[in-house]
Design an enzyme around this catalytic site. Structure first.
Site, short mmCIF file in Angstrom:
data_model
loop_
_atom_site.label_atom_id
_atom_site.label_comp_id
_atom_site.label_asym_id
_atom_site.label_seq_id
_atom_site.Cartn_x
_atom_site.Cartn_y
_atom_site.Cartn_z
N HIS A 9 9.20 0.57 36.73
CA HIS A 9 8.63 0.41 35.38
C HIS A 9 9.79 0.09 34.42
CE1 HIS A 9 7.42 2.10 31.47
NE2 HIS A 9 6.20 1.70 31.81
N ASN B 197 10.96 1.32 31.85
CA ASN B 197 11.76 2.43 31.32
C ASN B 197 12.73 3.02 32.35
OD1 ASN B 197 10.34 2.18 29.00
ND2 ASN B 197 9.30 4.15 29.10
N LYS B 198 12.66 2.57 33.59
CA LYS B 198 13.44 3.22 34.64
C LYS B 198 14.84 2.61 34.75
CE LYS B 198 10.01 5.94 35.59
NZ LYS B 198 9.20 5.81 34.36
N ASN B 199 15.65 3.12 35.70
CA ASN B 199 17.04 2.66 35.80
C ASN B 199 17.13 1.17 36.09
OD1 ASN B 199 18.00 5.21 35.32
ND2 ASN B 199 18.33 5.71 37.48
N MET B 200 16.15 0.64 36.80
CA MET B 200 16.03 -0.81 37.02
C MET B 200 14.55 -1.15 37.03
SD MET B 200 16.80 -1.13 41.12
CE MET B 200 15.56 -2.42 41.43
#
Ligand code: PLP
Length: 375
Positions: free
Chosen positions: A177, A179-182
């Protein structure tokens, strides 16, 4: 407005997506295979299959583990709604346990205490900044014959004893998603144990369809449609290459938060990063000192928003949402998760931020919380 989370997609990736769009093969195809191969390398050669979200990966993991009606899954109340929803969706019963106060990870002593005859799996959500004790988790699971489904949505890039999360263990799911780290725009992945499980994921992510030797198709188990398009896989592939750089930037920003609040922080901070700890930082979640404030959390958020700072809430207590309560949970059952749910605030953290942005957030928080103090 400074967002609390934001993806970083560069021009090369945008050009790469345009190439995919021009190629005529825009749904699952060669880029899915390349992305899966790169993720597998990242996970020390374990098989990885990509899907449309971590939610899909968790649903498929539960089905792969044969979990359904009559089964219980032990999970954490401090997590995203996905974990509750997917357990319920496959017909199983969620058994919530409390979390550790600082790390927010599952309390493994409580996990052991809640294992019963119907328990089939343990599903922890890993938190940024401090990995739970995976040796102990897997020792418990092995001793009791349980599957483990690691919700690693927040921690791609974190390590346990020098190994990437996903490189060890049982079933491990990642989220891509924005908002995640990638990111892969939307998307997720499931790390499995062997080729047989990988094939089952391929079946479950595409209607349950099996191809027969005579060229026809069959469905034995009804399933949904969770295949990731190549456009998304192209974005995810590029992002995985850039992950080390993203993680370094995030970590430097977290260290800046700690440096700015090295004395008298106006709120409780997450676990302090230690050199070489191998932890990634997807979110920077603090706890507000609500007992000392004349304002509610929502009023604090509004005051910060008025200063151009967006915030989030991660997470509500799952056992106390309307669906969670249907399983008999009440206020006071899981005091740590409930305290965190009431007081948590997610401050901005993403790779397009600068150290000055962190300073601005810290100054605004310190000021807003000082103004809100009960005098
Ligand atoms: C802890 C956690 N698990 C799972 C998910 C689900 O991820 P996705 O949006 O890829 O389905 C999220 C999403 O925010 C999450 O925060």
């Amino acid at each position: 407005m400074l967002k609390f989370a934001s993806p970083h997609v560069d021009q090369d990736t945008i050009a790469g997506v345009a190439e995919v769009l021009r190629s005529g093969h825009i749904t699952s195809g060669p880029w899915v295979e390349r992305f899966e191969a790169a993720l597998s390398t990242f996970c020390a050669g374990r098989p990885v299959r990509v899907v449309t979200s971590a939610t899909a990966a968790i649903e498929i993991a539960l089905r792969l583990a044969g979990i359904g009606p009559g089964d219980e899954v032990i999970t954490c109340a401090q997590s995203f709604f996905t974990v509750l929803n997917m357990i319920v969706k496959v017909g199983a019963t969620p058994v919530f346990v409390d979390c550790e106060p600082v790390t927010r990870n599952l309390d493994l002593a409580e996990v052991e205490a809640r294992i019963g005859p119907r328990t089939r799996a343990i599903m922890p959500t890993h938190w940024p900044g401090s990995m739970m004790d995976l040796d102990r988790l897997y020792a418990i699971a092995k001793a009791r014959g349980l599957r483990v489904i690691e919700d690693a949505a927040l921690v791609i890039g974190s390590q346990w004893k020098g190994r990437n999360i996903g490189a060890l263990g049982d079933l491990v799911s990642f989220s891509f998603h924005p908002n995640k780290n990638m990111t892969s725009i939307e998307g997720g992945a499931l790390v499995v144990n062997d080729a047989t499980e990988a094939h089952r994921v391929e079946t479950l992510r595409f209607h349950g369809i099996e191809r027969l030797p005579d060229g026809t198709r069959d469905v034995a188990i009804a399933s949904g449609k969770f295949n990731l398009p190549d456009v998304n896989a192209r974005v995810g592939f590029d992002q995985l290459v850039r992950l080390p750089q993203f993680l370094a930037t995030r970590r430097a920003l977290v260290e800046r938060y700690f440096a700015r609040w090295s004395t008298d922080p106006p709120c409780e901070l997450p676990p302090m990063p230690r050199a070489g700890d191998g932890q990634s930082w997807n979110m920077f979640c603090v706890l507000l000192p609500l007992d000392a404030l004349a304002r509610s959390r929502q009023q604090v958020r509004e005051a910060l928003a008025a200063r151009g700072i967006a915030t989030g809430i991660s997470y509500e207590a799952l056992h106390l949402c309307t669906l969670g309560k249907q399983y008999g949970y009440r206020h006071g059952d899981l005091p740590v998760a409930e305290r965190i749910a009431a007081a948590t605030l997610t401050l901005p953290l993403h790779v397009d931020m600068t150290a000055d942005d962190v300073d601005r957030v810290c100054a605004a928080c310190t000021q807003v919380l000082a103004e809100a103090q009960i005098r």
